[in-house]
Design an enzyme around this catalytic site. Structure first.
Site, PDB file in Angstrom:
ATOM      1  N   HIS A 147       4.133   3.629  12.416  1.00 18.07           N
ATOM      2  CA  HIS A 147       3.027   4.378  13.024  1.00 18.07           C
ATOM      3  C   HIS A 147       3.488   5.354  14.098  1.00 18.07           C
ATOM      4  CE1 HIS A 147      -0.427   1.411  11.795  1.00 18.07           C
ATOM      5  NE2 HIS A 147       0.511   1.490  10.860  1.00 18.07           N
TER       6      HIS A 147
ATOM      7  N   HIS B 230       0.858  -1.199   0.000  1.00 19.58           N
ATOM      8  CA  HIS B 230       0.000   0.000   0.000  1.00 19.58           C
ATOM      9  C   HIS B 230       0.888   1.241   0.000  1.00 19.58           C
ATOM     10  CE1 HIS B 230       0.497   1.032   4.343  1.00 19.58           C
ATOM     11  NE2 HIS B 230       0.483  -0.274   4.553  1.00 19.58           N
TER      12      HIS B 230
ATOM     13  N   ASP C  57      -0.374   4.450   0.849  1.00 22.02           N
ATOM     14  CA  ASP C  57      -0.771   5.463   1.827  1.00 22.02           C
ATOM     15  C   ASP C  57       0.002   5.250   3.124  1.00 22.02           C
ATOM     16  OD1 ASP C  57      -2.423   3.059   2.217  1.00 22.02           O
ATOM     17  OD2 ASP C  57      -3.381   4.217   3.811  1.00 22.02           O
TER      18      ASP C  57
ATOM     19  N   GLU D 135      -5.109   1.745   3.167  1.00 23.89           N
ATOM     20  CA  GLU D 135      -4.967   0.702   4.182  1.00 23.89           C
ATOM     21  C   GLU D 135      -4.878   1.294   5.582  1.00 23.89           C
ATOM     22  OE1 GLU D 135      -3.232  -2.140   6.932  1.00 23.89           O
ATOM     23  OE2 GLU D 135      -2.323  -0.242   6.314  1.00 23.89           O
ATOM     24  N   GLU D 136      -4.128   2.371   5.742  1.00 26.52           N
ATOM     25  CA  GLU D 136      -3.913   2.925   7.075  1.00 26.52           C
ATOM     26  C   GLU D 136      -5.179   3.551   7.651  1.00 26.52           C
ATOM     27  OE1 GLU D 136      -1.478   2.093   8.599  1.00 26.52           O
ATOM     28  OE2 GLU D 136       0.350   2.109   7.415  1.00 26.52           O
TER      29      GLU D 136
ATOM     30  N   ASP E 117       6.728   1.223   6.292  1.00 26.20           N
ATOM     31  CA  ASP E 117       5.309   0.876   6.196  1.00 26.20           C
ATOM     32  C   ASP E 117       4.579   1.904   5.333  1.00 26.20           C
ATOM     33  OD1 ASP E 117       2.753  -0.099   6.699  1.00 26.20           O
ATOM     34  OD2 ASP E 117       2.591   0.870   8.656  1.00 26.20           O
TER      35      ASP E 117
END
Length: 448
Positions: free
Chosen positions: A418, A88, A90, A152-153, A121
């Site tokens: 994150h 992904h 995003d 996705e996030e 990520d």
């Protein structure tokens, strides 16, 4: 030239590409960043994969408004197996930019690691795919399909809704879900277990409005105190999650997570105990855990001598394989209602649920991947769990019941995904690109 040497020769290009991608603040939340940034990232991904043989790659609109890059690369042999590559583009927002030691959207090398939001990520995994395919060149003996999603996030489910009605577009024999990573730098791993989740907001009301704590305190019910009392019942003194109706005695049977390594990876302060009466692996991957994500109540600065009439909290309950999310949701609701003191009014709203996932590990794709990781890293592949949830894995499993799902990637505990100061170790991009290239070669014959 051997594959390892080819990958090594491509790492300068990999860094340049990752720098371009990290510079695009592709946070899929229009309240925080312009949607044009995600569109720019999608176009970058589309153009990049077109250069490695996905000449039919296109942008596909999904139900949440995000764009997924989809495409295919046939090998010319209709009997060859098909592998779907996933990632992904995003990213999470940078959160507290003051906590970053380097600019979040500028790839910066510090002590050998590459820092920047999305560096691991999951933009690092996009670059890993590109590097693997460039290392193989024309020598790809399997049919390839591609999907790189853009929300996705945010967890808004765009790709999850896209897959079932477009099943043939992404159908494959093996699916490489590249959004996880290794046990540590240099220790290759497959993620075989994912916890599911239940997110709720619990609201408490005790009074019509604020009242003076001196005039009414001691007899008037306090909504914030009631909420604190309710939240306090969710864990015991050892830190075990104690939601009534959920069995929380599971044991992890795969690779252990050493306690001292976990303390370092998690940044546990000196003297603080690890939670629970199980091992770290048990607590992370085989048992439920509840986290208080946020509380709405008066802040310390500016607070008055008044009793809070209302308060609310956002909770995240993670559940291991074997626990159904609807059962966990019901148990959490009933537990909170039963724990409410003094007859205060309680409402509970479920924001989202997701099912746990457990991968089968006895198929030819796992055999081929284990051999590829052994060759690339010089050590056996570990089997890990992950406390996070990837609902798409369940959609893939339900839509393609005969496909093997393999969760892997360049992320590892030091990557701090994150969080502020996310980074990637470039050796993980190189080694995992080599793993992917070796796997694609081996799987062509392993399946046969």
């Amino acid at each position: 030239m051997e594959l390892r040497d080819r990958v090594a020769g491509l790492m300068e290009q990999a860094r340049a590409e990752l720098a371009e991608l990290v510079a695009i603040p592709s946070v899929a939340d229009p309240r925080q960043y312009p949607p044009e940034e995600c569109a720019r990232a999608a176009t970058w991904v589309l153009d990049a994969f077109a250069t490695v043989g996905f000449t039919d790659a296109r942008l596909a609109e999904t139900a949440d408004g995000s764009q997924a890059v989809v495409g295919s690369r046939p090998c010319g042999d209709p009997d060859a197996p098909t592998v779907l590559l996933y990632a992904h583009y995003d990213v999470q927002p940078p959160l507290n930019e003051q906590a970053w030691r380097t600019p979040p959207f500028e790839l910066t090398e510090v002590n050998g690691r590459w820092y920047g939001r999305g560096s691991a990520d999951c933009k690092g995994n996009i670059v890993m795919h590109l590097t693997a395919l460039r290392a193989l060149g024309d020598d790809v003996p399997v049919n390839l399909k591609l999907v790189v999603e853009g929300s996705e996030e945010q967890g808004t489910g765009g790709l999850e809704a896209f897959v079932p009605p477009n099943a043939d577009l992404l159908r494959a024999d093996a699916i490489l879900v590249c959004d996880t990573g290794n046990a540590s730098v240099g220790v290759p791993a497959a993620t075989v277990s994912l916890r599911g989740m239940v997110n709720v907001v619990v609201s408490v009301e005790a009074l019509a409005s604020e009242v003076h704590s001196g005039m009414f305190g001691g007899a008037a019910p306090d909504a914030l105190a009631a909420l604190v009392a309710m939240l306090g019942t969710l864990r015991d003194r050892e830190g075990n999650t104690t939601v009534t109706g959920l069995d929380n005695s599971g044991a992890w049977m795969g690779e252990p997570y050493p306690a001292e390594q976990f303390r370092s990876d998690a940044g546990v302060v000196e003297g603080a105990a690890l939670l629970g009466d199980g091992s770290v692996s048990d607590m992370l991957w085989a048992r439920s855990s509840v986290t208080i994500l946020g509380i709405d109540c008066p802040p310390v600065v500016g607070s008055a001598a008044a009793i809070s009439p209302r308060a609310r909290a956002r909770l995240n309950l993670r559940i291991p394989p074997g626990t159904a999310p609807e059962e966990a949701e019901k148990a959490l609701h009933q537990h909170l209602l039963a724990a409410a003191p003094w007859g205060v009014h309680v409402t509970i709203d479920t924001e989202a649920t997701g099912s746990p996932f457990h991968a089968a590990t006895d198929g030819p794709a796992y055999g081929a991947m284990a051999a590829a990781m052994q060759e690339a890293y010089g050590r056996p592949m570990a089997k890990l769990g992950q406390g996070g949830s990837i609902p798409l894995c369940n959609v893939f499993a339900e839509t393609y019941p005969d496909a093997e799902l393999f969760l892997m990637g360049v992320e590892e505990p030091q990557a701090l995904i994150h969080a502020p100061n996310e980074s990637v170790d470039p050796s993980e991009i190189a080694n995992m690109a080599l793993v992917e290239a070796l796997f694609l070669q081996r799987y062509a014959t392993a399946r046969g």
